[in-house]
Design a protein around this motif. Structure first.
Motif, PDB file in Angstrom:
ATOM      1  N   ALA A   1      -6.208  -7.696   1.439  1.00  0.00           N
ATOM      2  CA  ALA A   1      -7.282  -6.812   1.838  1.00  0.00           C
ATOM      3  C   ALA A   1      -7.455  -6.606   3.319  1.00  0.00           C
ATOM      4  O   ALA A   1      -7.765  -5.189   3.674  1.00  0.00           O
ATOM      5  N   VAL A   2      -7.201  -7.528   4.242  1.00  0.00           N
ATOM      6  CA  VAL A   2      -7.252  -7.158   5.664  1.00  0.00           C
ATOM      7  C   VAL A   2      -6.175  -6.475   5.943  1.00  0.00           C
ATOM      8  O   VAL A   2      -6.256  -5.612   6.715  1.00  0.00           O
ATOM      9  N   PHE A   3      -4.847  -6.727   5.555  1.00  0.00           N
ATOM     10  CA  PHE A   3      -3.692  -5.847   5.886  1.00  0.00           C
ATOM     11  C   PHE A   3      -3.989  -4.399   5.567  1.00  0.00           C
ATOM     12  O   PHE A   3      -3.471  -3.580   6.394  1.00  0.00           O
ATOM     13  N   GLU A   4      -4.490  -4.130   4.402  1.00  0.00           N
ATOM     14  CA  GLU A   4      -4.468  -2.720   4.040  1.00  0.00           C
ATOM     15  C   GLU A   4      -5.668  -2.072   4.705  1.00  0.00           C
ATOM     16  O   GLU A   4      -5.905  -0.878   4.841  1.00  0.00           O
ATOM     17  N   ALA A   5      -6.754  -2.648   5.271  1.00  0.00           N
ATOM     18  CA  ALA A   5      -7.844  -2.000   5.870  1.00  0.00           C
ATOM     19  C   ALA A   5      -7.572  -0.975   6.934  1.00  0.00           C
ATOM     20  O   ALA A   5      -8.081   0.345   6.998  1.00  0.00           O
ATOM     21  N   PRO A   6      -6.522  -1.265   7.922  1.00  0.00           N
ATOM     22  CA  PRO A   6      -6.256  -0.011   8.778  1.00  0.00           C
ATOM     23  C   PRO A   6      -5.692   1.012   8.372  1.00  0.00           C
ATOM     24  O   PRO A   6      -6.268   2.145   8.752  1.00  0.00           O
ATOM     25  N   GLN A   7      -4.921   1.008   7.167  1.00  0.00           N
ATOM     26  CA  GLN A   7      -4.440   2.258   6.608  1.00  0.00           C
ATOM     27  C   GLN A   7      -5.577   2.911   5.905  1.00  0.00           C
ATOM     28  O   GLN A   7      -5.778   4.113   5.736  1.00  0.00           O
ATOM     29  N   ALA A   8      -6.607   2.089   5.212  1.00  0.00           N
ATOM     30  CA  ALA A   8      -7.632   2.873   4.591  1.00  0.00           C
ATOM     31  C   ALA A   8      -8.430   3.578   5.555  1.00  0.00           C
ATOM     32  O   ALA A   8      -8.916   4.810   5.401  1.00  0.00           O
ATOM     33  N   HIS A   9      -8.682   2.906   6.501  1.00  0.00           N
ATOM     34  CA  HIS A   9      -9.723   3.507   7.513  1.00  0.00           C
ATOM     35  C   HIS A   9      -9.020   4.566   8.268  1.00  0.00           C
ATOM     36  O   HIS A   9      -9.610   5.927   8.483  1.00  0.00           O
ATOM     37  N   GLU A  10      -7.764   4.640   8.647  1.00  0.00           N
ATOM     38  CA  GLU A  10      -7.134   5.651   8.971  1.00  0.00           C
ATOM     39  C   GLU A  10      -7.121   7.064   7.943  1.00  0.00           C
ATOM     40  O   GLU A  10      -7.190   8.048   8.263  1.00  0.00           O
ATOM     41  N   HIS A  11      -6.795   6.555   6.945  1.00  0.00           N
ATOM     42  CA  HIS A  11      -6.796   7.529   5.661  1.00  0.00           C
ATOM     43  C   HIS A  11      -8.057   8.439   5.742  1.00  0.00           C
ATOM     44  O   HIS A  11      -8.092   9.666   5.357  1.00  0.00           O
ATOM     45  N   TYR A  12      -9.007   7.937   5.621  1.00  0.00           N
ATOM     46  CA  TYR A  12     -10.484   8.154   5.408  1.00  0.00           C
ATOM     47  C   TYR A  12     -11.173   8.761   6.826  1.00  0.00           C
ATOM     48  O   TYR A  12     -12.212   9.226   6.955  1.00  0.00           O
ATOM     49  N   GLY A  13     -10.309   8.790   8.147  1.00  0.00           N
ATOM     50  CA  GLY A  13     -10.789   9.086   9.250  1.00  0.00           C
ATOM     51  C   GLY A  13     -11.777   8.128   9.979  1.00  0.00           C
ATOM     52  O   GLY A  13     -12.718   8.601  10.716  1.00  0.00           O
ATOM     53  N   LEU A  14     -11.845   6.893   9.668  1.00  0.00           N
ATOM     54  CA  LEU A  14     -12.708   6.165  10.191  1.00  0.00           C
ATOM     55  C   LEU A  14     -12.166   5.325  11.310  1.00  0.00           C
ATOM     56  O   LEU A  14     -10.872   5.303  11.559  1.00  0.00           O
ATOM     57  N   PRO A  15     -12.853   4.831  12.376  1.00  0.00           N
ATOM     58  CA  PRO A  15     -12.278   3.964  13.722  1.00  0.00           C
ATOM     59  C   PRO A  15     -11.784   2.667  12.717  1.00  0.00           C
ATOM     60  O   PRO A  15     -11.846   2.146  11.668  1.00  0.00           O
ATOM     61  N   ALA A  16     -10.868   2.022  13.670  1.00  0.00           N
ATOM     62  CA  ALA A  16     -10.162   0.988  13.219  1.00  0.00           C
ATOM     63  C   ALA A  16     -10.911  -0.097  12.724  1.00  0.00           C
ATOM     64  O   ALA A  16     -12.046  -0.291  13.321  1.00  0.00           O
ATOM     65  N   PRO A  17     -10.760  -0.922  11.848  1.00  0.00           N
ATOM     66  CA  PRO A  17     -11.684  -2.196  11.392  1.00  0.00           C
ATOM     67  C   PRO A  17     -11.904  -3.108  12.710  1.00  0.00           C
ATOM     68  O   PRO A  17     -11.216  -3.304  13.450  1.00  0.00           O
ATOM     69  N   SER A  18     -13.254  -3.289  12.731  1.00  0.00           N
ATOM     70  CA  SER A  18     -13.674  -4.285  13.661  1.00  0.00           C
ATOM     71  C   SER A  18     -13.530  -5.657  13.256  1.00  0.00           C
ATOM     72  O   SER A  18     -13.002  -5.790  12.012  1.00  0.00           O
ATOM     73  N   THR A  19     -13.703  -6.363  14.190  1.00  0.00           N
ATOM     74  CA  THR A  19     -13.617  -7.878  13.624  1.00  0.00           C
ATOM     75  C   THR A  19     -14.398  -8.383  12.557  1.00  0.00           C
ATOM     76  O   THR A  19     -13.892  -9.066  11.559  1.00  0.00           O
TER      77      THR A  19
END
Length: 70
Positions: free
Chosen positions: A19-37
């Motif tokens: 879940a943590v590993f996939e978060a940056p790709q999902a955020h990038e796909h949806y145009g969101l900023p990189a996941p915070s801590t």
């Protein structure tokens, strides 16, 4: 047949890491900023809980169809 505790915990930790590993790709796909801590903390715990429960469907519970209702 029940699964051994070691397998249940291994699945939970694996799903949490995924879940943590996939978060940056999902955020990038949806145009969101990189996941915070905090985002990573939330994703990790949600993944861990899903792994413990054996619930590998990624759709949030509130977005899932109710069984028996169209």
């Amino acid at each position: 047949m029940t699964r051994p505790l070691s397998i249940i915990l291994a699945d939970a930790f694996d799903y949490a890491a995924r879940a943590v590993f996939e978060a940056p790709q999902a955020h990038e796909h949806y145009g969101l900023p990189a996941p915070s801590t905090w985002d990573n903390w939330v994703y990790w715990w949600r993944g861990f809980a899903a792994g413990l429960a054996g619930d590998y469907e990624s759709t949030p519970l509130i977005a899932r169809p109710t069984p028996g209702k169209p």
